[in-house]
Design an enzyme around this catalytic site. Structure first.
Site, PDB file in Angstrom:
ATOM      1  N   ASN A  40       0.859  -1.194   0.000  1.00  0.00           N
ATOM      2  CA  ASN A  40       0.000   0.000   0.000  1.00  0.00           C
ATOM      3  C   ASN A  40       0.888   1.234   0.000  1.00  0.00           C
ATOM      4  O   ASN A  40       1.965   1.241   0.608  1.00  0.00           O
ATOM      5  CB  ASN A  40      -0.904   0.011   1.241  1.00  0.00           C
ATOM      6  N   GLU A 172     -23.108  13.935   0.865  1.00  0.00           N
ATOM      7  CA  GLU A 172     -22.577  13.828   2.235  1.00  0.00           C
ATOM      8  C   GLU A 172     -21.609  14.977   2.531  1.00  0.00           C
ATOM      9  O   GLU A 172     -21.600  15.536   3.629  1.00  0.00           O
ATOM     10  CB  GLU A 172     -21.882  12.482   2.427  1.00  0.00           C
TER      11      GLU A 172
END
Ligand SMILES: Cc1cc2nc3c(=O)[nH]c(=O)nc-3n(C[C@H](O)[C@H](O)[C@H](O)COP(=O)(O)OP(=O)(O)OC[C@H]3O[C@@H](n4cnc5c(N)ncnc54)[C@H](O)[C@@H]3O)c2cc1C
Length: 398
Positions: A40, A172
């Site tokens: 990652n 949102e």
């Protein structure tokens, strides 16, 4: 844990799909059954579904990140903090910024990238809610606009905020932004009536595909907080001065935040896999068609519903895929039966700012504080899945 004779699984991306796959493998693999490497680009996993809050400045970005080494057992999973630069399926290897890894089985969970549909200037001048770093920038940028306005009080474009896209992310974020504005006005001694928040959506409705009654309720809540909707109106162009709409109207703004589209990670197409906007239509076992050594999950994958329409890319989808994928990786290694992936929608909830939300959970329509409570339960459930109760107690206060 490296042994030449045991199969090597490489997982690219520690997002929702990648981390759930890794954690399931960690639990289910026998000792020395496989060598698992998780790659990652950051040493933390970020809770993307929470990013709209730190982006608007209603929460600390720290609350949306979790240290990967606190989630995985390093005796069972090798973690490599690096950026993948190139996937070479023919050589069964991945080129990283600081080396390379080879694999027997590859999992691609690199997430998505903003899709700007070729709208001129959007890529260059808009902000995108994608990562901890991007939301830090948006938060600082918004505050800076208020500070700049105090020096140039005729520049109301500093106080005009445009959000492109009225999907879940856009809605949102707007809910949080509308909550934050009054606080910023107070902090910077700015007249709230000078602030404008626009939400521009090309589709004929906000939250396309969602229950119309709930959409109506959500829009009213946001309108009451000062949001102006431009629905059924495409953005034609974006520039450093703002946006131009399809009908020619110009909105001057120093802050354009684009949430209107997502595509798969560009490495997917560059690797030569057949993709639609960077997303690969996976086989029932989540494999890239024609390959039994490459699996694709999350925003990079494309799964169709029984009516033949693609499911939207969501965290819920990525988590469920991660669970099935761990089973299928182990089955591939053991030579046992692979499991077909079937998506089971557990419902959808969109927050509209503090204490307000809309959603459908177990076929029931929810709105207001009940939906907001449900949203919190969903967030807590995810924390529990990846980190158990300790993580719920550490990060679950949002
Ligand atoms: C603001 C926002 C709100 C959202 N709200 C919701 C919601 O309420 N409910 C819902 O279900 N879904 C929601 N989504 C969608 C959801 O977050 C995504 O569908 C989900 O994160 C996809 O998971 P993933 O595993 O594919 O990738 P991601 O979770 O995006 O993870 C990808 C990982 O890969 C890493 N990575 C990327 N490129 C590289 C590289 N080259 N090398 C190494 N590592 C790399 C990234 O750092 C990241 O850790 C929201 C998305 C956003 C942006």
């Amino acid at each position: 844990m490296s042994d030449k004779n045991i199969p090597k699984i490489v997982i690219l991306g520690a997002g929702y799909g990648g981390i759930v796959t890794a954690l399931r493998l960690q639990k289910q693999l026998n000792y020395n059954e496989a060598d698992v490497t998780l790659v990652n680009k950051h040493d933390y996993h970020y809770i993307t579904t929470h990013l709209h809050m730190p982006a608007a400045g209603t929460d600390d970005p720290q609350n949306a990140r979790v240290n990967i080494l606190k989630l995985i057992d390093e005796f069972k999973i090798d973690f490599v903090k690096s950026t993948a630069l190139e996937i070479r399926p023919a050589e069964k290897k991945v080129i990283l910024e600081n080396g390379e890894v080879s694999y027997d089985y590859l999992v691609i969970g690199l997430g998505g990238e903003p899709e700007t549909f070729g709208i001129p200037g959007l890529k260059e001048h808009a902000h995108f809610i994608r990562s901890i770093n991007s939301v830090r920038l948006i938060r600082e940028h918004i505050e800076y606009q208020f500070a700049k306005f105090k020096r140039e009080p005729d520049r109301t474009d500093y106080l005009t905020f445009v959000v492109g896209g009225a999907g879940f992310t856009g809605i949102e974020f707007i809910g949080e932004l509308a909550d934050r504005i009054p606080k910023l006005c107070k902090e910077f001694d700015v007249d709230p009536s000078l602030v404008n928040i626009y939400n521009v959506e090309a589709a004929p409705t906000a939250l396309p595909g969602f229950d119309p009654e709930l959409v109506q309720y959500g829009m009213e809540v946001l309108q009451n907080k000062g949001v102006t909707f431009k629905i059924g109106m495409a953005i034609k162009e974006c520039s450093p001065d703002g946006i131009v709409l399809a009908d020619g109207e110009e909105i001057k703004s120093q802050t354009v935040i684009w949430t209107g589209g997502i595509r798969g990670n560009r490495l997917v197409e560059e690797a030569g896999f057949e993709a639609m906007r960077g997303r690969v239509k996976v086989d029932p076992y989540l494999r890239v068609p024609g390959r039994d050594d490459v699996f694709m999950i999350g925003d990079c994958s494309l799964v169709f519903n029984p009516e033949g329409r693609p499911y939207p890319p969501t965290a819920q989808m990525a988590i469920q895929q991660g669970e099935t994928l761990a089973h299928n990786l182990i089955a591939s290694i053991r030579g046992t039966q692979l499991k077909e992936f079937t998506y089971q929608s557990k419902g959808t909830v969109a927050s509209l700012g503090k204490g307000e939300a809309i959603g459908i959970v177990f076929q029931r329509k929810l709105k207001g504080s009940t939906a907001a409570f449900m949203k919190k339960i969903i967030d807590l459930r995810y924390l529990y899945i990846i980190g158990g109760l300790p993580l719920v107690f550490r990060k679950g206060h949002f």
